[in-house]
Write an enzyme that holds these catalytic residues in place. Structure first.
Site, PDB file in Angstrom:
ATOM      1  N   GLY A 263       0.861  -1.361   0.099  1.00 39.38           N
ATOM      2  CA  GLY A 263      -0.028  -0.097   0.060  1.00 39.38           C
ATOM      3  C   GLY A 263       0.675   1.053   0.114  1.00 39.38           C
ATOM      4  O   GLY A 263       1.927   1.252  -0.447  1.00 39.38           O
ATOM      5  N   CYS A 264       0.171   2.412   0.379  1.00 41.42           N
ATOM      6  CA  CYS A 264       0.954   3.401   0.554  1.00 41.42           C
ATOM      7  C   CYS A 264       2.286   3.377   1.176  1.00 41.42           C
ATOM      8  O   CYS A 264       2.376   2.703   2.313  1.00 41.42           O
ATOM      9  CB  CYS A 264       0.304   4.728   1.317  1.00 41.42           C
ATOM     10  SG  CYS A 264       1.050   6.051   1.518  1.00 41.42           S
TER      11      CYS A 264
END
Length: 138
Positions: A9-10
Protein backbone atom coordinates in the site's frame (compact mmCIF):
# COMPACT_ATOMS: atom_id res chain seq x y z
CA UNK A 1 23.77 -6.24 4.55
CA UNK A 2 20.79 -7.49 2.58
CA UNK A 3 17.82 -5.76 0.96
CA UNK A 4 14.11 -6.60 1.00
CA UNK A 5 11.71 -4.75 -1.32
CA UNK A 6 8.13 -4.80 -0.08
CA UNK A 7 4.94 -3.23 -1.45
CA UNK A 8 2.08 -2.99 1.00
CA UNK A 9 0.00 0.00 0.00
CA UNK A 10 1.07 3.59 0.54
CA UNK A 11 4.76 3.50 1.42
CA UNK A 12 4.97 6.17 4.15
CA UNK A 13 3.43 4.26 7.08
CA UNK A 14 5.25 0.99 6.38
CA UNK A 15 8.55 2.83 5.96
CA UNK A 16 8.22 4.21 9.49
CA UNK A 17 7.25 0.80 10.89
CA UNK A 18 10.19 -1.02 9.28
CA UNK A 19 12.66 1.73 10.21
CA UNK A 20 11.99 1.09 13.91
CA UNK A 21 12.84 -2.63 13.80
CA UNK A 22 16.11 -3.70 15.39
CA UNK A 23 18.49 -4.86 12.67
CA UNK A 24 17.07 -2.59 9.99
CA UNK A 25 19.86 -0.28 8.86
CA UNK A 26 17.99 1.92 6.41
CA UNK A 27 14.63 2.29 4.68
CA UNK A 28 13.85 4.06 1.43
CA UNK A 29 10.63 4.52 -0.53
CA UNK A 30 10.17 4.33 -4.27
CA UNK A 31 8.52 2.39 -7.06
CA UNK A 32 9.17 -1.10 -8.41
CA UNK A 33 7.81 -3.60 -10.91
CA UNK A 34 6.83 -1.13 -13.60
CA UNK A 35 7.26 -0.78 -17.32
CA UNK A 36 9.92 1.95 -17.23
CA UNK A 37 13.19 2.49 -15.42
CA UNK A 38 12.25 6.06 -14.47
CA UNK A 39 8.87 7.23 -13.23
CA UNK A 40 7.24 10.00 -11.27
CA UNK A 41 4.45 10.01 -8.73
CA UNK A 42 2.21 11.73 -11.29
CA UNK A 43 2.87 9.00 -13.87
CA UNK A 44 2.30 6.22 -11.34
CA UNK A 45 -1.06 7.73 -10.39
CA UNK A 46 -2.27 7.38 -14.00
CA UNK A 47 -2.31 3.60 -13.52
CA UNK A 48 -0.40 3.02 -16.74
CA UNK A 49 3.10 2.31 -15.39
CA UNK A 50 2.48 -0.98 -13.51
CA UNK A 51 4.64 0.30 -10.64
CA UNK A 52 3.91 -0.46 -7.00
CA UNK A 53 4.84 1.79 -4.08
CA UNK A 54 7.60 0.01 -2.18
CA UNK A 55 9.73 0.21 0.90
CA UNK A 56 13.30 -0.91 0.34
CA UNK A 57 14.58 -2.27 3.64
CA UNK A 58 18.32 -2.65 4.14
CA UNK A 59 18.92 -5.01 7.05
CA UNK A 60 21.63 -6.93 8.85
CA UNK A 61 20.82 -10.65 8.51
CA UNK A 62 22.96 -11.34 11.59
CA UNK A 63 20.46 -9.33 13.65
CA UNK A 64 17.13 -9.91 11.87
CA UNK A 65 16.02 -12.58 9.41
CA UNK A 66 14.05 -12.20 6.21
CA UNK A 67 11.39 -14.35 7.92
CA UNK A 68 10.94 -11.76 10.68
CA UNK A 69 10.64 -8.97 8.10
CA UNK A 70 8.08 -11.02 6.18
CA UNK A 71 6.07 -11.62 9.35
CA UNK A 72 5.93 -7.84 9.84
CA UNK A 73 4.98 -7.42 6.17
CA UNK A 74 1.97 -9.74 6.45
CA UNK A 75 0.81 -8.30 9.78
CA UNK A 76 0.92 -4.60 8.93
CA UNK A 77 -1.41 -4.56 5.92
CA UNK A 78 -4.34 -6.48 4.46
CA UNK A 79 -2.91 -8.74 1.75
CA UNK A 80 -6.40 -9.80 0.60
CA UNK A 81 -7.48 -6.44 -0.85
CA UNK A 82 -6.04 -6.71 -4.35
CA UNK A 83 -5.30 -3.40 -6.05
CA UNK A 84 -5.82 -1.29 -2.95
CA UNK A 85 -5.19 -0.73 0.73
CA UNK A 86 -8.15 0.82 2.47
CA UNK A 87 -9.11 4.05 0.72
CA UNK A 88 -5.98 4.02 -1.44
CA UNK A 89 -7.11 2.46 -4.72
CA UNK A 90 -4.99 1.58 -7.74
CA UNK A 91 -2.31 -0.83 -8.88
CA UNK A 92 0.39 1.22 -7.14
CA UNK A 93 -1.17 0.21 -3.81
CA UNK A 94 -1.14 -3.55 -4.46
CA UNK A 95 0.67 -6.00 -2.22
CA UNK A 96 3.91 -7.43 -3.67
CA UNK A 97 7.10 -9.01 -2.40
CA UNK A 98 9.91 -8.28 -4.86
CA UNK A 99 12.51 -10.95 -4.15
CA UNK A 100 16.19 -10.38 -4.83
CA UNK A 101 17.12 -14.07 -5.05
CA UNK A 102 15.84 -17.64 -4.72
CA UNK A 103 16.37 -17.61 -0.93
CA UNK A 104 13.98 -14.66 -0.55
CA UNK A 105 11.59 -16.24 -3.04
CA UNK A 106 11.43 -19.48 -1.04
CA UNK A 107 11.01 -17.58 2.25
CA UNK A 108 8.24 -15.42 0.76
CA UNK A 109 6.30 -18.38 -0.62
CA UNK A 110 6.53 -20.30 2.66
CA UNK A 111 5.51 -17.26 4.71
CA UNK A 112 2.53 -16.67 2.40
CA UNK A 113 1.29 -20.22 2.98
CA UNK A 114 1.69 -19.85 6.75
CA UNK A 115 -0.14 -16.52 6.84
CA UNK A 116 -2.90 -17.80 4.52
CA UNK A 117 -3.54 -20.63 6.99
CA UNK A 118 -3.97 -18.05 9.77
CA UNK A 119 -6.36 -16.04 7.60
CA UNK A 120 -8.34 -19.17 6.70
CA UNK A 121 -8.80 -19.94 10.39
CA UNK A 122 -10.30 -16.47 10.86
CA UNK A 123 -12.57 -16.71 7.82
CA UNK A 124 -10.73 -14.20 5.62
CA UNK A 125 -10.38 -14.50 1.85
CA UNK A 126 -7.35 -15.48 -0.19
CA UNK A 127 -4.12 -13.52 -0.23
CA UNK A 128 -3.71 -11.53 -3.45
CA UNK A 129 -0.06 -10.61 -2.82
CA UNK A 130 2.23 -11.12 -5.80
CA UNK A 131 5.62 -12.72 -5.17
CA UNK A 132 8.22 -12.27 -7.87
CA UNK A 133 11.91 -11.91 -8.59
CA UNK A 134 12.81 -8.27 -9.24
CA UNK A 135 16.30 -6.89 -9.08
CA UNK A 136 15.61 -3.25 -10.01
CA UNK A 137 13.93 -0.65 -7.82
CA UNK A 138 13.09 2.77 -9.21
Amino acid sequence: MEIAVLALGCFWGPEIKFSKINGVIKTEVGYCGGNSSQTTYKEVCTGSTNHAEVVQVTYDPKVISINTLLKTFWECHDPTQGMRQGNDIGEQYRSVIFCKDSHQLDAANISKKVFQTKLDEKGFGPITTEIKIETKTK
